[in-house]
Structure formats: structure tokens, C-alpha cells
Design a protein around this motif. Structure first.
Motif, PDB file in Angstrom:
ATOM      1  N   MET A 191      44.884  16.844   2.480  1.00 35.26           N
ATOM      2  CA  MET A 191      45.624  16.884   1.211  1.00 35.26           C
ATOM      3  C   MET A 191      45.918  15.456   0.762  1.00 35.26           C
ATOM      4  SD  MET A 191      46.548  20.114   0.244  1.00 35.26           S
ATOM      5  CE  MET A 191      48.203  19.949  -0.396  1.00 35.26           C
ATOM      6  N   ASP A 192      44.915  14.811   0.165  1.00 39.68           N
ATOM      7  CA  ASP A 192      45.122  13.419  -0.215  1.00 39.68           C
ATOM      8  C   ASP A 192      44.540  13.056  -1.577  1.00 39.68           C
ATOM      9  OD1 ASP A 192      42.440  13.487   0.362  1.00 39.68           O
ATOM     10  OD2 ASP A 192      42.538  12.142   2.099  1.00 39.68           O
ATOM     11  N   ALA A 237      44.436  14.461  -5.992  1.00 39.66           N
ATOM     12  CA  ALA A 237      45.113  15.313  -6.974  1.00 39.66           C
ATOM     13  C   ALA A 237      44.499  16.700  -7.088  1.00 39.66           C
ATOM     14  CB  ALA A 237      45.114  14.629  -8.341  1.00 39.66           C
ATOM     15  N   ILE A 238      43.173  16.775  -7.066  1.00 41.37           N
ATOM     16  CA  ILE A 238      42.512  18.066  -7.227  1.00 41.37           C
ATOM     17  C   ILE A 238      42.833  18.996  -6.066  1.00 41.37           C
ATOM     18  CG2 ILE A 238      40.272  19.232  -7.355  1.00 41.37           C
ATOM     19  CD1 ILE A 238      39.203  16.657  -8.718  1.00 41.37           C
ATOM     20  N   THR A 239      42.692  18.494  -4.851  1.00 38.56           N
ATOM     21  CA  THR A 239      42.955  19.318  -3.664  1.00 38.56           C
ATOM     22  C   THR A 239      44.418  19.736  -3.599  1.00 38.56           C
ATOM     23  OG1 THR A 239      41.178  18.211  -2.454  1.00 38.56           O
ATOM     24  CG2 THR A 239      42.815  19.402  -1.149  1.00 38.56           C
ATOM     25  N   CYS A 240      45.339  18.802  -3.829  1.00 42.46           N
ATOM     26  CA  CYS A 240      46.766  19.126  -3.745  1.00 42.46           C
ATOM     27  C   CYS A 240      47.178  20.159  -4.791  1.00 42.46           C
ATOM     28  CB  CYS A 240      47.607  17.859  -3.913  1.00 42.46           C
ATOM     29  SG  CYS A 240      47.539  16.750  -2.484  1.00 42.46           S
ATOM     30  N   LEU A 241      46.683  20.000  -6.007  1.00 39.89           N
ATOM     31  CA  LEU A 241      47.047  20.940  -7.064  1.00 39.89           C
ATOM     32  C   LEU A 241      46.378  22.295  -6.838  1.00 39.89           C
ATOM     33  CD1 LEU A 241      48.520  21.547  -9.658  1.00 39.89           C
ATOM     34  CD2 LEU A 241      46.644  20.487 -10.935  1.00 39.89           C
ATOM     35  N   SER A 242      45.111  22.291  -6.481  1.00 39.46           N
ATOM     36  CA  SER A 242      44.382  23.542  -6.265  1.00 39.46           C
ATOM     37  C   SER A 242      44.989  24.358  -5.130  1.00 39.46           C
ATOM     38  CB  SER A 242      42.912  23.258  -5.963  1.00 39.46           C
ATOM     39  OG  SER A 242      42.282  22.593  -7.032  1.00 39.46           O
ATOM     40  N   ARG A 243      45.325  23.698  -4.024  1.00 40.98           N
ATOM     41  CA  ARG A 243      45.908  24.415  -2.887  1.00 40.98           C
ATOM     42  C   ARG A 243      47.287  24.973  -3.229  1.00 40.98           C
ATOM     43  NH1 ARG A 243      44.256  22.518   2.349  1.00 40.98           N
ATOM     44  NH2 ARG A 243      42.113  21.786   2.081  1.00 40.98           N
ATOM     45  N   THR A 244      48.049  24.226  -4.016  1.00 40.58           N
ATOM     46  CA  THR A 244      49.376  24.713  -4.406  1.00 40.58           C
ATOM     47  C   THR A 244      49.253  25.952  -5.285  1.00 40.58           C
ATOM     48  OG1 THR A 244      50.304  22.492  -4.288  1.00 40.58           O
ATOM     49  CG2 THR A 244      51.540  24.113  -5.558  1.00 40.58           C
ATOM     50  N   ILE A 245      48.359  25.902  -6.253  1.00 39.58           N
ATOM     51  CA  ILE A 245      48.120  27.060  -7.114  1.00 39.58           C
ATOM     52  C   ILE A 245      47.677  28.247  -6.265  1.00 39.58           C
ATOM     53  CG2 ILE A 245      46.635  27.978  -8.947  1.00 39.58           C
ATOM     54  CD1 ILE A 245      46.437  25.037  -9.984  1.00 39.58           C
ATOM     55  N   ASP A 283      55.309  10.448  -8.996  1.00 41.15           N
ATOM     56  CA  ASP A 283      54.332  10.151 -10.042  1.00 41.15           C
ATOM     57  C   ASP A 283      52.909  10.580  -9.696  1.00 41.15           C
ATOM     58  OD1 ASP A 283      56.301   8.991 -11.620  1.00 41.15           O
ATOM     59  OD2 ASP A 283      56.014   7.019 -10.735  1.00 41.15           O
ATOM     60  N   THR A 284      52.720  11.208  -8.542  1.00 39.47           N
ATOM     61  CA  THR A 284      51.392  11.729  -8.205  1.00 39.47           C
ATOM     62  C   THR A 284      51.514  13.201  -7.832  1.00 39.47           C
ATOM     63  OG1 THR A 284      51.409  11.311  -5.810  1.00 39.47           O
ATOM     64  CG2 THR A 284      50.769   9.469  -7.256  1.00 39.47           C
ATOM     65  N   VAL A 285      50.432  13.927  -8.033  1.00 33.72           N
ATOM     66  CA  VAL A 285      50.432  15.363  -7.741  1.00 33.72           C
ATOM     67  C   VAL A 285      50.732  15.624  -6.275  1.00 33.72           C
ATOM     68  CG1 VAL A 285      48.989  17.424  -7.613  1.00 33.72           C
ATOM     69  CG2 VAL A 285      48.892  15.974  -9.641  1.00 33.72           C
TER      70      VAL A 285
END
Length: 207
Positions: A74-75, A77-85, A115-117
């Protein structure tokens, strides 16, 4: 003999193509992650993409190429946001997933939030409680349902591209309808969507 040589030649060409594709994949992922970083910076600054020509929107295939198996660290923006969704709303309708994405983007750069996802998603992990419970519930964070993760990644793409209408009306918090939480009394309810109820602080205007 000629036929045999032709078969060998075709096989070698196919193998070379596969090796080139394998070598190119990390480069594509890295370039896509860099593009997403620019987009999250603009979202944190509350700058529209129309006013930021250097922020190129993410393409559908680009996003799907990042963390394809749902197992990457998890490092980005795409991975962090996608996994949270995925983990917060994978059992719900698309509108539930879109609303979760909006909350993450609404928090991005807002006072009191990072300031970052990835920092938004992981906020609170250093001290209880976590802002997003899935991140520190002690369970595996790897994806279990590929089809739902594909949907989550497409929603993440739209969110980072600022193409996703905010159905939550500026919400910064949410909880499941089945829960009754004391903290919610301190906030204004902005919307009920699918499985969730959304809130914002009283001193933040509705969007």
C-alpha cells in the motif's frame, strides 16, 4: 524440416514478445503511479484538472495494470484508494463504492487530514482508532474477489481524475446504517446512500 523451423521461429518470437511485455509492465505501472501522484496533489490543492494542464487523466487500462492481483504494498494512490473502496464497500452497489471514494477525496488536503491518499487511508494506525477500520483490523488486506476489485479500481480512476460527482455533498465521515455511533451526533448528516450514512463537520459548507 522447413515446417519445424518455422514453428520454432514463431515460438521464439512469441516468447520474446512475452518477455518484452513482462519487462514493460513495471515501467507502465511506475509511470501510472507517477501520474496518479500528480492527480492526488491537484485534488489535495482543490485544483481542477482544467486549471492544471500538467495533470494528465488516468486511462482505464493504466489503472487496471497497477496492483493487478490486489496484493501489492500500500504505497501508491491508486492501490490505497482502490483497496479502501473495495474493503469498505465491496458488498454494496456501485453508488456505495463511489461514495466511499468521495469521502477519501474530500478528506485529501482538508484541515486535519493528510495530503496524500495513502496517508488519509492509514491515518490513525499509529494510535487507535483507525480512520478506516479495514486498514488495522488485523486481517489480510489482499483482494478476495477480482471482479469487485476491478470495479473499485475503475471508481478510483474516476475519483482521481475528478470525474466522480460527489453524491455525499462534501462528507468527511460515514458509518454503516446498522451502527449507532456517538460521534455522529457532533456532525451534520449530509446523505444516506446504500449501506452508509454520511456526515460533515458543522463548520464546513455543503458542496
Amino acid at each position: 524440416m522447413h515446417v519445424f523451423s518455422t514453428v520454432i521461429g514463431v515460438s521464439l518470437l512469441m516468447l520474446a514478445g512475452q518477455l518484452q511485455a513482462a519487462e514493460a509492465q513495471p515501467a507502465v505501472q511506475a509511470a501510472t503511479e507517477d501520474k496518479a501522484e500528480v492527480l492526488e496533489q491537484k485534488a489535495a490543492e482543490k485544483v481542477s484538472l482544467e486549471a492544471a494542464p500538467q495533470a494528465t487523466p488516468l486511462g482505464k487500462t493504466e489503472v487496471q495494470a497497477v496492483d493487478p492481483a490486489g496484493k501489492a504494498p500500500m504505497d501508491d494512490a491508486i492501490t490505497c484508494l482502490s483497496r479502501t473502496i473495495y474493503w469498505e464497500a465491496k458488498g454494496g452497489a456501485s453508488e456505495d463504492m463511489e461514495a466511499v471514494a468521495s469521502v477519501v477525496l474530500n478528506r485529501l488536503g482538508t484541515e486535519g487530514f493528510p495530503d496524500t491518499v495513502c496517508e488519509v487511508v492509514k491515518q490513525g494506525s499509529e494510535k487507535s482508532p483507525c480512520q478506516f477500520s479495514w486498514w488495522c483490523d488485523g486481517r489480510s488486506d489482499q483482494v478476495e474477489e477480482e471482479s469487485r476489485y476491478t470495479v473499485a479500481k475503475e471508481i478510483a480512476r474516476k475519483a482521481l481524475n475528478q470525474e466522480l460527482p460527489d453524491s455525499t455533498h462534501g462528507a468527511l465521515f460515514f458509518h454503516d446504517r446498522s451502527a449507532s455511533l456517538d460521534w455522529s451526533k457532533r456532525y451534520i448528516k449530509t446523505k444516506e446512500i446504500g449501506s452508509f450514512i454520511f456526515y460533515k463537520p458543522k463548520n464546513i459548507a455543503a458542496r
